[in-house]
Design an enzyme around this catalytic site. Structure first.
Site, PDB file in Angstrom:
ATOM      1  N   SER A  69      40.758  48.498  48.414  1.00 21.57           N
ATOM      2  CA  SER A  69      40.661  47.472  47.369  1.00 21.57           C
ATOM      3  C   SER A  69      40.341  46.087  47.911  1.00 21.57           C
ATOM      4  O   SER A  69      39.921  45.213  47.158  1.00 21.57           O
ATOM      5  CB  SER A  69      41.956  47.423  46.554  1.00 21.57           C
ATOM      6  N   LYS A 124      46.768  41.810  47.668  1.00 23.27           N
ATOM      7  CA  LYS A 124      45.593  41.295  46.973  1.00 23.27           C
ATOM      8  C   LYS A 124      45.371  39.844  47.389  1.00 23.27           C
ATOM      9  O   LYS A 124      46.191  39.234  48.075  1.00 23.27           O
ATOM     10  CB  LYS A 124      45.769  41.357  45.451  1.00 23.27           C
TER      11      LYS A 124
END
Length: 255
Positions: A69, A124
């Site tokens: 990701s 993230k």
């Protein structure tokens, strides 16, 4: 199954510490024979467990990157160090901030406890700070009504958790002064949203692999209380699905 390593380490240090102290105060002075194996092991392992627990609780904690990701910034198989004190020192296990008032900055890559299930850690990039207005239209990002520039670099290959790969566009994104590379998959639909306002005490996060990332577009904002720390460096990296070491990634600072 998700194991809470922090809690396991805490209890291991606590139990071996209690056994060691009890032995030192009450048993050892009266002992005339060799100490039992359980006491020997406890007194041997307690200092090690305590040092590891303190280091990973207050200084640096290692994490493994399990998905793509954050490609191309972080790859599956990267092992990273997470700074535990830049955003304020928190008590282990209960995660209550007790010292410092540092806060994440836009562009930081953070590890946090996933809001839907805090026993799972996610990683993230911080896109929106408290009070920011965020838009994502046709795979282009806007922060406080200013369009975030993207410069095409080259065609690249993204990698899934298995052995599958697919072609993407690698771009250089300038996130209000923080330049970093991102992946865009032109074949996938854009997950657009318009004018989201980040609440106080919350953060909006996204993956650099924009079309293959479960992030704030899906699970919402990240509360400050869920933040574990800031990703700062890669200390080891293994090729995904192989045994080879990516030597060129070891020691790389994370930006």
């Amino acid at each position: 199954m998700n194991f809470n390593f922090e809690l396991i380490l805490f209890y291991a240090a606590l139990v071996t510490g209690i056994i060691s102290i009890f032995d030192i105060l009450f048993l050892a002075p009266k002992r005339k024979t060799k100490q039992p194996a359980i006491i020997e092991y406890a007194r041997s392992f307690f200092p090690i467990l305590l040092i590891v627990f303190l280091l990973r609780s207050f200084l640096f904690e290692p994490f493994r990157i399990p998905t793509g990701s954050l490609e191309p910034t972080l790859l599956m198989g990267d092992f990273i160090l997470v700074n535990k004190y830049d955003y304020g020192v928190r008590l282990p296990v209960v995660h209550q901030k007790v010292f410092g008032n540092g806060m994440p900055k836009r562009g930081d890559i953070i590890v946090f406890r996933w809001p839907p299930n805090p026993s799972i850690n996610f990683i993230k990039r911080v896109i929106g700070l408290p009070g920011d207005h965020i838009k994502y239209i046709n795979k282009e990002l806007y922060v406080n009504d200013a369009k975030v520039s993207q410069e095409f670099l080259k065609n690249a290959m993204a990698q899934g958790e298995g052995s599958e790969e697919w072609q993407v566009e690698e771009k250089l994104e300038d996130l209000t002064g923080i330049k970093h590379r991102i992946f865009i998959d032109p074949k996938k639909l854009s997950q657009d949203f318009d004018n989201i306002v980040v609440p106080e005490g919350m953060y909006f996060v996204m993956g650099d692999n924009r079309d293959d990332s479960a992030d704030s577009r899906y699970f919402g904002f990240v509360p400050d209380k869920n933040i574990v720390g800031k990703a700062v460096a890669i200390w080891m990296s293994f090729e995904h699905g192989k045994y080879g070491i990516r030597w060129n990634r070891i020691g790389t600072l994370i930006q």
